[in-house]
Write a protein that holds these residues in place. Structure first.
Motif, short mmCIF file in Angstrom:
data_model
loop_
_atom_site.label_atom_id
_atom_site.label_comp_id
_atom_site.label_asym_id
_atom_site.label_seq_id
_atom_site.Cartn_x
_atom_site.Cartn_y
_atom_site.Cartn_z
N LEU A 283 0.87 -1.18 -0.11
CA LEU A 283 -0.01 0.08 -0.10
C LEU A 283 0.93 1.29 -0.06
CD1 LEU A 283 -2.58 1.43 0.21
CD2 LEU A 283 -2.57 0.76 2.67
N LEU A 284 2.03 1.33 0.69
CA LEU A 284 2.72 2.46 0.75
C LEU A 284 3.52 2.62 -0.37
CD1 LEU A 284 4.33 4.68 2.38
CD2 LEU A 284 6.02 2.83 2.96
N ALA A 285 3.84 1.48 -1.14
CA ALA A 285 4.65 1.58 -2.45
C ALA A 285 3.58 2.30 -3.60
CB ALA A 285 4.99 0.11 -3.01
N LEU A 286 2.47 1.49 -3.39
CA LEU A 286 1.58 2.13 -4.46
C LEU A 286 1.05 3.73 -4.24
CD1 LEU A 286 -0.76 1.76 -6.49
CD2 LEU A 286 -2.27 1.33 -4.79
N LEU A 287 0.89 4.13 -2.93
CA LEU A 287 0.76 5.55 -2.81
C LEU A 287 1.89 6.31 -3.17
CD1 LEU A 287 -1.16 5.28 0.65
CD2 LEU A 287 -2.36 5.59 -1.87
N THR A 288 3.15 5.97 -2.82
CA THR A 288 4.27 6.63 -2.93
C THR A 288 4.81 6.57 -4.37
OG1 THR A 288 5.86 4.98 -2.37
CG2 THR A 288 5.29 6.51 -0.74
N SER A 289 4.17 5.91 -5.28
CA SER A 289 4.71 5.69 -6.69
C SER A 289 4.07 6.98 -7.29
CB SER A 289 3.94 4.66 -7.15
OG SER A 289 2.53 4.82 -7.31
N LYS A 290 3.00 7.63 -6.92
CA LYS A 290 2.75 8.99 -7.43
C LYS A 290 2.44 9.94 -6.45
CE LYS A 290 1.42 7.14 -11.93
NZ LYS A 290 0.49 7.06 -12.99
N PRO A 291 3.18 10.63 -5.67
CA PRO A 291 2.69 11.37 -4.53
C PRO A 291 1.88 12.62 -5.21
CG PRO A 291 5.29 11.00 -4.39
CD PRO A 291 4.75 10.45 -5.93
N SER A 292 1.06 12.80 -4.15
CA SER A 292 -0.18 13.80 -4.40
C SER A 292 -1.22 13.17 -5.24
CB SER A 292 0.27 15.15 -4.76
OG SER A 292 1.44 15.64 -3.83
N LYS A 293 -0.92 12.19 -5.94
CA LYS A 293 -2.17 11.59 -6.60
C LYS A 293 -3.15 10.87 -5.84
CE LYS A 293 -3.27 7.85 -9.73
NZ LYS A 293 -4.32 8.58 -10.60
N VAL A 294 -4.36 11.18 -5.74
CA VAL A 294 -5.69 10.58 -5.14
C VAL A 294 -5.81 9.09 -5.62
CG1 VAL A 294 -7.74 10.54 -4.28
CG2 VAL A 294 -6.53 12.83 -4.49
N PHE A 295 -5.50 8.11 -4.75
CA PHE A 295 -5.75 6.73 -5.38
C PHE A 295 -7.20 6.32 -5.00
CE2 PHE A 295 -1.46 6.77 -6.05
CZ PHE A 295 -1.03 6.19 -6.85
N LYS A 296 -8.13 6.08 -5.50
CA LYS A 296 -9.38 5.58 -5.29
C LYS A 296 -9.33 4.51 -4.35
CE LYS A 296 -11.84 7.90 -9.23
NZ LYS A 296 -12.62 7.80 -10.19
N ARG A 297 -10.55 4.22 -3.57
CA ARG A 297 -10.41 3.04 -2.76
C ARG A 297 -10.77 1.74 -3.71
NH1 ARG A 297 -11.65 3.91 2.55
NH2 ARG A 297 -12.55 1.95 2.91
N GLU A 298 -11.25 1.81 -4.88
CA GLU A 298 -11.35 0.53 -5.64
C GLU A 298 -10.18 0.14 -6.32
OE1 GLU A 298 -13.74 3.77 -7.77
OE2 GLU A 298 -13.49 3.28 -5.76
#
Length: 228
Positions: A167-182
């Motif tokens: 989850l951390l790797a996903l979110l940090t792959s594009k800082p400031s990008k909002v990842f939808k829950r789905e």
């Protein structure tokens, strides 16, 4: 890695469950071990160092939650895949399981072929990660080593369970990008895994505790993003 080299540990206090699951996974070609309670499971896991542990939630002597917490703190088992196999399907028990560091949650009763398919899916992801090339990225003061599943912040290594790391790797792959829950559920848990609605929230809370409260922002009704 061939199936015969992959070690799977089954921990359940119901002899029939152990027999049926062990038979089907052995027939699939895996190296399977069993334990009849949490304490026995922890001892056998430390001895055999399995790649995957299927852990019942409600057991005598030591329940699955306590066993999972101990295993996650055991050197060399930080990234072992742990999935709960239990008859309890309530959200609070799922949250407790993920909070303890579990990667997946399977509710009994389940058809043996379906269980084998889920196990194969979990282990395929493990194999893909083992075959991946070294991938080290730096985001702010955080270094993420995707190959070794390591997080280093300000020179200090932080141990994360597998799903928290992903989850951390996903979110940090594009800082400031909002990842939808789905999108998070699909990318981190995969379409073949059914998880409770609060699963993402539990993992975000744990990441805030370990990485820093200010890095993870909730976008109400949408999802989450990582900020520097």
């Amino acid at each position: 890695m061939k199936k015969k080299d992959i070690r799977i540990l089954l921990v359940d206090d119901e002899p029939d469950i152990l027999e049926i699951v062990a038979y089907n996974l052995s027939a699939e070609g895996y190296d399977v071990y069993t334990a009849k309670n949490g304490a026995d499971g922890v001892a056998k896991a430390k001895k055999k160092m399995p790649h995957l542990i299927i852990l019942d939630l409600m057991m005598p002597e030591m329940d699955g939650i306590e066993a999972c917490e101990i295993l996650r703190k055991t050197p060399g088992m930080e990234n072992t895949i742990i999935t709960f196999l239990t008859a309890r399907g309530e959200d609070y028990s799922q949250v407790a399981g993920f909070d303890a560091g579990a990667d997946d949650y399977i509710t009994k009763p389940i058809k043996p072929k379906v269980l084998v398919s889920k196990v194969n899916a979990l282990l395929r992801r493990m194999k893909n990660e083992e075959n991946a090339q070294e991938d080290i990225t730096k985001v702010g003061d955080i270094v993420i080593n995707r190959e070794e599943y390591k997080i280093i912040k300000k020179g200090k290594e932080i141990i994360l369970p597998r799903k928290e790391f992903e989850l951390l790797a996903l979110l940090t792959s594009k800082p400031s990008k909002v990842f939808k829950r789905e999108v998070i559920l699909d990318r981190v848990w995969g379409n073949e895994v059914v998880v409770g609605g609060r699963t993402i929230d539990v993992h975000i809370r744990k990441l805030r505790e370990k990485i820093g409260e200010d890095h993870f922002k909730t976008v109400k009704g949408v999802g989450y993003k990582f900020v520097l």
